[in-house]
Design a protein around this motif. Structure first.
Motif, PDB file in Angstrom:
ATOM      1  N   ALA A  52       9.868   2.071   0.457  1.00 41.74           N
ATOM      2  CA  ALA A  52       9.138   0.803   0.448  1.00 41.74           C
ATOM      3  C   ALA A  52       8.353   0.627   1.748  1.00 41.74           C
ATOM      4  CB  ALA A  52      10.098  -0.360   0.233  1.00 41.74           C
ATOM      5  N   THR A  53       7.563   1.649   2.080  1.00 41.54           N
ATOM      6  CA  THR A  53       6.731   1.596   3.284  1.00 41.54           C
ATOM      7  C   THR A  53       5.298   1.984   2.939  1.00 41.54           C
ATOM      8  OG1 THR A  53       7.127   3.911   3.891  1.00 41.54           O
ATOM      9  CG2 THR A  53       8.671   2.270   4.779  1.00 41.54           C
ATOM     10  N   GLN A  54       4.346   1.405   3.672  1.00 41.41           N
ATOM     11  CA  GLN A  54       2.937   1.747   3.478  1.00 41.41           C
ATOM     12  C   GLN A  54       2.715   3.243   3.686  1.00 41.41           C
ATOM     13  OE1 GLN A  54       0.126   0.520   2.478  1.00 41.41           O
ATOM     14  NE2 GLN A  54       0.506  -1.670   2.443  1.00 41.41           N
ATOM     15  N   LYS A  55       3.379   3.796   4.681  1.00 42.46           N
ATOM     16  CA  LYS A  55       3.188   5.203   5.025  1.00 42.46           C
ATOM     17  C   LYS A  55       3.516   6.118   3.844  1.00 42.46           C
ATOM     18  CE  LYS A  55       4.934   8.812   8.059  1.00 42.46           C
ATOM     19  NZ  LYS A  55       5.996   9.172   8.981  1.00 42.46           N
ATOM     20  N   CYS A  56       4.664   5.929   3.232  1.00 41.80           N
ATOM     21  CA  CYS A  56       5.066   6.794   2.123  1.00 41.80           C
ATOM     22  C   CYS A  56       4.180   6.605   0.898  1.00 41.80           C
ATOM     23  CB  CYS A  56       6.527   6.560   1.765  1.00 41.80           C
ATOM     24  SG  CYS A  56       7.670   7.261   2.970  1.00 41.80           S
ATOM     25  N   VAL A  57       3.818   5.358   0.606  1.00 40.25           N
ATOM     26  CA  VAL A  57       2.953   5.096  -0.541  1.00 40.25           C
ATOM     27  C   VAL A  57       1.581   5.727  -0.313  1.00 40.25           C
ATOM     28  CG1 VAL A  57       1.804   3.283  -1.863  1.00 40.25           C
ATOM     29  CG2 VAL A  57       4.203   3.011  -1.214  1.00 40.25           C
ATOM     30  N   ARG A  58       1.039   5.569   0.884  1.00 39.78           N
ATOM     31  CA  ARG A  58      -0.267   6.152   1.216  1.00 39.78           C
ATOM     32  C   ARG A  58      -0.219   7.678   1.133  1.00 39.78           C
ATOM     33  NH1 ARG A  58      -0.999   5.094   6.573  1.00 39.78           N
ATOM     34  NH2 ARG A  58      -0.590   2.943   6.031  1.00 39.78           N
ATOM     35  N   GLN A  59       0.850   8.288   1.642  1.00 33.07           N
ATOM     36  CA  GLN A  59       0.978   9.747   1.579  1.00 33.07           C
ATOM     37  C   GLN A  59       1.046  10.236   0.136  1.00 33.07           C
ATOM     38  OE1 GLN A  59       4.446  10.577   3.963  1.00 33.07           O
ATOM     39  NE2 GLN A  59       3.216  11.156   5.736  1.00 33.07           N
ATOM     40  N   ALA A  60       1.758   9.507  -0.704  1.00 32.51           N
ATOM     41  CA  ALA A  60       1.874   9.903  -2.106  1.00 32.51           C
ATOM     42  C   ALA A  60       0.516   9.889  -2.799  1.00 32.51           C
ATOM     43  CB  ALA A  60       2.851   8.982  -2.832  1.00 32.51           C
ATOM     44  N   VAL A  61      -0.299   8.878  -2.498  1.00 35.59           N
ATOM     45  CA  VAL A  61      -1.628   8.800  -3.098  1.00 35.59           C
ATOM     46  C   VAL A  61      -2.517   9.916  -2.552  1.00 35.59           C
ATOM     47  CG1 VAL A  61      -3.719   7.389  -3.279  1.00 35.59           C
ATOM     48  CG2 VAL A  61      -1.477   6.324  -3.573  1.00 35.59           C
ATOM     49  N   GLN A  62      -2.501  10.117  -1.237  1.00 34.58           N
ATOM     50  CA  GLN A  62      -3.348  11.142  -0.627  1.00 34.58           C
ATOM     51  C   GLN A  62      -3.013  12.544  -1.126  1.00 34.58           C
ATOM     52  OE1 GLN A  62      -2.719  10.481   3.546  1.00 34.58           O
ATOM     53  NE2 GLN A  62      -4.382   8.991   3.711  1.00 34.58           N
ATOM     54  N   ARG A  63      -1.749  12.814  -1.328  1.00 34.31           N
ATOM     55  CA  ARG A  63      -1.309  14.139  -1.773  1.00 34.31           C
ATOM     56  C   ARG A  63      -1.401  14.324  -3.283  1.00 34.31           C
ATOM     57  NH1 ARG A  63       4.208  14.369   1.811  1.00 34.31           N
ATOM     58  NH2 ARG A  63       3.195  14.632   3.823  1.00 34.31           N
ATOM     59  N   LYS A  64      -1.829  13.277  -3.982  1.00 32.06           N
ATOM     60  CA  LYS A  64      -1.905  13.290  -5.444  1.00 32.06           C
ATOM     61  C   LYS A  64      -0.542  13.596  -6.059  1.00 32.06           C
ATOM     62  CE  LYS A  64      -6.784  14.484  -5.496  1.00 32.06           C
ATOM     63  NZ  LYS A  64      -7.201  13.137  -5.297  1.00 32.06           N
ATOM     64  N   ALA A  65       0.497  13.052  -5.424  1.00 34.47           N
ATOM     65  CA  ALA A  65       1.863  13.300  -5.866  1.00 34.47           C
ATOM     66  C   ALA A  65       2.188  12.605  -7.181  1.00 34.47           C
ATOM     67  CB  ALA A  65       2.843  12.847  -4.781  1.00 34.47           C
ATOM     68  N   PHE A  66       1.517  11.485  -7.472  1.00 32.72           N
ATOM     69  CA  PHE A  66       1.775  10.803  -8.737  1.00 32.72           C
ATOM     70  C   PHE A  66       1.343  11.671  -9.916  1.00 32.72           C
ATOM     71  CE2 PHE A  66       1.659   7.155  -5.821  1.00 32.72           C
ATOM     72  CZ  PHE A  66       2.850   6.527  -6.183  1.00 32.72           C
ATOM     73  N   ALA A  67       0.167  12.257  -9.835  1.00 32.97           N
ATOM     74  CA  ALA A  67      -0.320  13.124 -10.919  1.00 32.97           C
ATOM     75  C   ALA A  67       0.589  14.336 -11.081  1.00 32.97           C
ATOM     76  CB  ALA A  67      -1.749  13.563 -10.635  1.00 32.97           C
TER      77      ALA A  67
END
Length: 106
Positions: A52-67
């Motif tokens: 629940a941190t901006q850092k982890c959420v931002r990293q997940a989006v940048q790395r395309k980890a959701f896809a």
């Protein structure tokens, strides 16, 4: 003795208890499926987890980890906005002196 379920944050790749993480799920959208926050932890289907941190959420989006986690093309453009709304809701509930789950005063 009951073991705590462990999950991996897709942002920082740290394994931790699922109680310390936020669950994200896919919801129907056109033309791509949309990533949304599952605060109850009970939405149907595959989920993925972040701290629940901006850092982890931002990293997940940048790395395309959701896809990668959902194994399909997804629209993760709303992830940052959903997380900001979650933070605002959390801050508002803390300022009001109410505890989220029980509704009792702190």
């Amino acid at each position: 003795m009951k073991l705590h379920q462990q999950r991996t944050c897709i942002g920082c790749r740290t394994v931790t208890s699922k109680n310390e993480l936020l669950r994200w799920v896919l919801t129907d959208g056109a033309p791509l499926k949309v990533v949304s926050l599952d605060l109850e932890g009970s939405a149907f289907g595959r989920g993925t987890w972040t701290h629940a941190t901006q850092k982890c959420v931002r990293q997940a989006v940048q790395r395309k980890a959701f896809a990668r986690t959902f194994r399909s093309a997804v629209d993760d453009s709303q992830v940052a906005q959903a997380f900001t709304a979650y933070e605002d809701q959390l801050a508002a509930s803390q300022q009001s002196g109410k505890h989220d789950e029980s509704g009792s005063e702190i």
